[in-house]
Design a protein around this motif. Structure first.
Motif, PDB file in Angstrom:
ATOM      1  N   THR A  10       0.868  -1.172   0.000  1.00 41.33           N
ATOM      2  CA  THR A  10       0.000   0.000   0.000  1.00 41.33           C
ATOM      3  C   THR A  10       0.907   1.226   0.000  1.00 41.33           C
ATOM      4  O   THR A  10       2.129   1.107   0.054  1.00 41.33           O
ATOM      5  CB  THR A  10      -0.918   0.041   1.239  1.00 41.33           C
ATOM      6  N   HIS A  11       0.322   2.408  -0.011  1.00 43.58           N
ATOM      7  CA  HIS A  11       1.119   3.622   0.129  1.00 43.58           C
ATOM      8  C   HIS A  11       1.613   3.800   1.558  1.00 43.58           C
ATOM      9  O   HIS A  11       2.543   4.574   1.811  1.00 43.58           O
ATOM     10  CB  HIS A  11       0.316   4.852  -0.302  1.00 43.58           C
ATOM     11  N   GLY A  12       1.003   3.097   2.495  1.00 41.16           N
ATOM     12  CA  GLY A  12       1.416   3.145   3.886  1.00 41.16           C
ATOM     13  C   GLY A  12       2.022   1.815   4.305  1.00 41.16           C
ATOM     14  O   GLY A  12       2.780   1.193   3.551  1.00 41.16           O
ATOM     15  N   ASP A  13       1.684   1.372   5.522  1.00 39.19           N
ATOM     16  CA  ASP A  13       2.149   0.063   5.978  1.00 39.19           C
ATOM     17  C   ASP A  13       1.517  -1.034   5.126  1.00 39.19           C
ATOM     18  O   ASP A  13       0.334  -0.935   4.759  1.00 39.19           O
ATOM     19  CB  ASP A  13       1.776  -0.163   7.442  1.00 39.19           C
ATOM     20  N   PRO A  14       2.271  -2.082   4.822  1.00 36.80           N
ATOM     21  CA  PRO A  14       1.695  -3.167   4.022  1.00 36.80           C
ATOM     22  C   PRO A  14       0.648  -3.949   4.801  1.00 36.80           C
ATOM     23  O   PRO A  14       0.631  -3.945   6.035  1.00 36.80           O
ATOM     24  CB  PRO A  14       2.914  -4.042   3.710  1.00 36.80           C
ATOM     25  N   ILE A  15      -0.235  -4.590   4.075  1.00 37.70           N
ATOM     26  CA  ILE A  15      -1.140  -5.568   4.663  1.00 37.70           C
ATOM     27  C   ILE A  15      -0.366  -6.879   4.767  1.00 37.70           C
ATOM     28  O   ILE A  15       0.214  -7.341   3.789  1.00 37.70           O
ATOM     29  CB  ILE A  15      -2.390  -5.755   3.789  1.00 37.70           C
ATOM     30  N   ILE A  16      -0.346  -7.464   5.952  1.00 38.39           N
ATOM     31  CA  ILE A  16       0.355  -8.720   6.166  1.00 38.39           C
ATOM     32  C   ILE A  16      -0.634  -9.722   6.744  1.00 38.39           C
ATOM     33  O   ILE A  16      -1.120  -9.571   7.866  1.00 38.39           O
ATOM     34  CB  ILE A  16       1.561  -8.555   7.100  1.00 38.39           C
ATOM     35  N   ILE A  17      -0.932 -10.728   5.960  1.00 37.83           N
ATOM     36  CA  ILE A  17      -1.877 -11.777   6.354  1.00 37.83           C
ATOM     37  C   ILE A  17      -1.086 -13.018   6.746  1.00 37.83           C
ATOM     38  O   ILE A  17      -0.144 -13.406   6.059  1.00 37.83           O
ATOM     39  CB  ILE A  17      -2.829 -12.102   5.185  1.00 37.83           C
ATOM     40  N   ASP A  18      -1.450 -13.623   7.844  1.00 38.40           N
ATOM     41  CA  ASP A  18      -0.828 -14.887   8.271  1.00 38.40           C
ATOM     42  C   ASP A  18      -1.910 -15.716   8.945  1.00 38.40           C
ATOM     43  O   ASP A  18      -2.280 -15.444  10.092  1.00 38.40           O
ATOM     44  CB  ASP A  18       0.337 -14.621   9.222  1.00 38.40           C
ATOM     45  N   ARG A  23      -3.799   2.465  -5.999  1.00 35.51           N
ATOM     46  CA  ARG A  23      -5.033   3.250  -5.918  1.00 35.51           C
ATOM     47  C   ARG A  23      -6.187   2.380  -5.450  1.00 35.51           C
ATOM     48  O   ARG A  23      -6.969   2.780  -4.570  1.00 35.51           O
ATOM     49  CB  ARG A  23      -5.348   3.856  -7.286  1.00 35.51           C
ATOM     50  N   GLU A  24      -6.294   1.186  -6.003  1.00 31.41           N
ATOM     51  CA  GLU A  24      -7.377   0.285  -5.615  1.00 31.41           C
ATOM     52  C   GLU A  24      -7.223  -0.193  -4.176  1.00 31.41           C
ATOM     53  O   GLU A  24      -8.183  -0.181  -3.394  1.00 31.41           O
ATOM     54  CB  GLU A  24      -7.436  -0.906  -6.571  1.00 31.41           C
ATOM     55  N   ILE A  25      -6.014  -0.633  -3.819  1.00 33.50           N
ATOM     56  CA  ILE A  25      -5.790  -1.144  -2.473  1.00 33.50           C
ATOM     57  C   ILE A  25      -5.967  -0.042  -1.434  1.00 33.50           C
ATOM     58  O   ILE A  25      -6.553  -0.255  -0.360  1.00 33.50           O
ATOM     59  CB  ILE A  25      -4.389  -1.780  -2.363  1.00 33.50           C
ATOM     60  N   ASP A  26      -5.476   1.154  -1.739  1.00 35.45           N
ATOM     61  CA  ASP A  26      -5.637   2.261  -0.796  1.00 35.45           C
ATOM     62  C   ASP A  26      -7.109   2.616  -0.597  1.00 35.45           C
ATOM     63  O   ASP A  26      -7.559   2.904   0.522  1.00 35.45           O
ATOM     64  CB  ASP A  26      -4.867   3.488  -1.279  1.00 35.45           C
ATOM     65  N   TRP A  27      -7.891   2.605  -1.695  1.00 32.16           N
ATOM     66  CA  TRP A  27      -9.325   2.875  -1.552  1.00 32.16           C
ATOM     67  C   TRP A  27      -9.976   1.821  -0.658  1.00 32.16           C
ATOM     68  O   TRP A  27     -10.765   2.136   0.241  1.00 32.16           O
ATOM     69  CB  TRP A  27     -10.007   2.872  -2.921  1.00 32.16           C
ATOM     70  N   LEU A  28      -9.634   0.557  -0.915  1.00 29.92           N
ATOM     71  CA  LEU A  28     -10.250  -0.535  -0.170  1.00 29.92           C
ATOM     72  C   LEU A  28      -9.882  -0.481   1.304  1.00 29.92           C
ATOM     73  O   LEU A  28     -10.742  -0.647   2.188  1.00 29.92           O
ATOM     74  CB  LEU A  28      -9.816  -1.877  -0.784  1.00 29.92           C
ATOM     75  N   THR A  29      -8.606  -0.272   1.599  1.00 32.38           N
ATOM     76  CA  THR A  29      -8.185  -0.237   3.008  1.00 32.38           C
ATOM     77  C   THR A  29      -8.815   0.947   3.743  1.00 32.38           C
ATOM     78  O   THR A  29      -9.220   0.818   4.904  1.00 32.38           O
ATOM     79  CB  THR A  29      -6.656  -0.177   3.114  1.00 32.38           C
ATOM     80  N   GLU A  30      -8.923   2.094   3.072  1.00 34.07           N
ATOM     81  CA  GLU A  30      -9.545   3.252   3.720  1.00 34.07           C
ATOM     82  C   GLU A  30     -11.027   2.998   3.974  1.00 34.07           C
ATOM     83  O   GLU A  30     -11.557   3.357   5.040  1.00 34.07           O
ATOM     84  CB  GLU A  30      -9.356   4.499   2.856  1.00 34.07           C
ATOM     85  N   ALA A  31     -11.701   2.362   3.017  1.00 35.11           N
ATOM     86  CA  ALA A  31     -13.119   2.040   3.205  1.00 35.11           C
ATOM     87  C   ALA A  31     -13.311   1.076   4.371  1.00 35.11           C
ATOM     88  O   ALA A  31     -14.317   1.150   5.096  1.00 35.11           O
ATOM     89  CB  ALA A  31     -13.694   1.444   1.922  1.00 35.11           C
ATOM     90  N   CYS A  32     -12.364   0.166   4.565  1.00 32.15           N
ATOM     91  CA  CYS A  32     -12.452  -0.777   5.682  1.00 32.15           C
ATOM     92  C   CYS A  32     -12.151  -0.081   7.008  1.00 32.15           C
ATOM     93  O   CYS A  32     -12.871  -0.271   8.003  1.00 32.15           O
ATOM     94  CB  CYS A  32     -11.487  -1.935   5.458  1.00 32.15           C
TER      95      CYS A  32
END
Length: 364
Positions: free
Chosen positions: A175-183, A291-300
């Motif tokens: 993302t433009h910020g911290d990454p999403i890290i799934i485990d 752009r897509e990931i940032d929109w999605l993370t902000e919406a969440c």
């Protein structure tokens, strides 16, 4: 908020790294591999994954002493197709093997938009959440999956007999910020959490297990019974068929693709590994991706919640926040882990670090 100082189960990250690195090298592991293992175990504790952090140092040292973890050498390249590689790790330490595979993929990702590396005969890889940040910070999407073809812990949905391992999957999303890290594991809980509860004499928070008669239970002793119980697939009694399906997919990506799995009936601690890097720049473009990931993370993040509930938290955000806090104020370790490390220090004649006094804001 008022500040306060506390002295207790906190230790300098550098001191803990030096302790683990020294112990691993003293047991025969070559320096570059010892450093990779020590850094990965420490990273797990920094991120709050204590069941797969320095708690693993004792069993790793035992494996080294018994020559069950290979101490030197390099993985063998079984096949190299440019964008697809298969390695035989010959039981080298998993953290070194994963980092080596990642570095290999990094070197090829500009020429090949998707690079996939599968590994057989690796030793244990430790905490999968410790790896994806490196890839995501490079603007790359990363998938990392492992299985333990020796372990039989999870039963197929509707069955009683455990057949496969929890089969964790880690994902790094830039993302433009911290990454999403799934485990996540493809089981209702991780095996390490069950063992931790049993060591501490506690019950699990929910009925995540089946006993050997098929009854749901939160008693961790069910897994050590004879015959053994099992961990329910992800989704539990209601939706475990989904977790079962995902577990089969992880087994296919790791054991089946690598050419070494349960059909071989392995007798030693080993992991099969699936690693894939995807370069968004080669598809819709990195700008469109972000752009897509940032929109999605902000919406969440800004999604409304029930009054009194905490805000939505993205996967990995708490781990990265905890990492930053512990790098600044010291790494907090459970008493049982400290005692185990102290025994190792005494056994190998390596000084144990002194706990540190820290000042931090209440509520951090």
């Amino acid at each position: 908020m008022a500040e306060h100082s506390c002295t207790g189960n906190r230790y300098s990250a550098d001191a803990l790294f030096q302790l683990a690195n020294t112990l691993l090298q003293q047991t025969g592991l070559v320096p570059k591999m010892a450093e990779a293992v020590a850094e990965t175990l420490l990273e797990a504790d920094l991120m709050g994954h204590s069941t797969h952090g320095l708690q693993l140092l004792a069993p790793y040292l035992t494996e080294l002493e018994r020559d069950l973890m290979t101490k030197t050498g390099e993985p063998e390249i079984i096949a190299d197709h440019g964008a697809a590689i298969i390695l035989d790790a010959k039981y080298l330490p998993g953290p070194y093997v994963v980092r080596l595979a990642m570095d290999t993929a990094f070197a090829r990702i500009q020429a090949h938009p998707v690079v996939t590396i599968v590994v057989r005969h690796s030793h244990h890889t430790a905490c999968l959440a410790a790896y994806p940040e490196r890839a995501a910070k490079r603007g790359l999407l990363m998938l990392l999956a492992t299985n333990d073809p020796r372990a039989k812990i999870v039963a197929p949905f509707g069955g009683l007999r455990p057949v496969y391992s929890p089969d964790p999957l880690a994902v790094g999303i830039p993302t433009h910020g911290d990454p999403i890290i799934i485990d996540i594991s493809m089981s209702s809980t991780a095996h390490g959490q069950v063992l931790k509860a049993q060591r501490e004499g506690k019950m699990l928070p929910h009925d995540w297990l089946l006993d050997n008669a098929g009854n749901p239970t939160n008693d961790p002793a069910a897994l050590s019974a004879d015959p053994s119980g099992s961990i329910l697939p992800l989704g539990g009694l209601d939706l475990g068929y989904k977790g079962f399906a995902l577990g089969l997919m992880m087994e296919a990506l790791t054991a089946a693709l690598s050419g070494h799995g349960r059909a071989d009936e392995p007798k030693r601690w080993t992991n099969s590994i699936f690693l894939q890097l995807i370069n968004p720049a080669a598809f819709g473009g990195i700008d469109a991706f972000l752009r897509e990931i940032d929109w999605l993370t902000e919406a969440c993040r800004t999604n409304p919640v029930k009054p009194g509930n905490p805000p939505v938290r993205l996967p990995g955000s708490r781990a990265l926040q905890l990492k930053a806090e512990q790098l600044a104020h010291g790494v907090a370790l459970d008493t049982l882990i400290i005692e185990a490390l102290q025994r190792l220090s005494k056994k190998y004649g390596v000084p144990f670090p002194t706990g540190i006094a820290v000042r931090h804001l209440q509520g951090v």
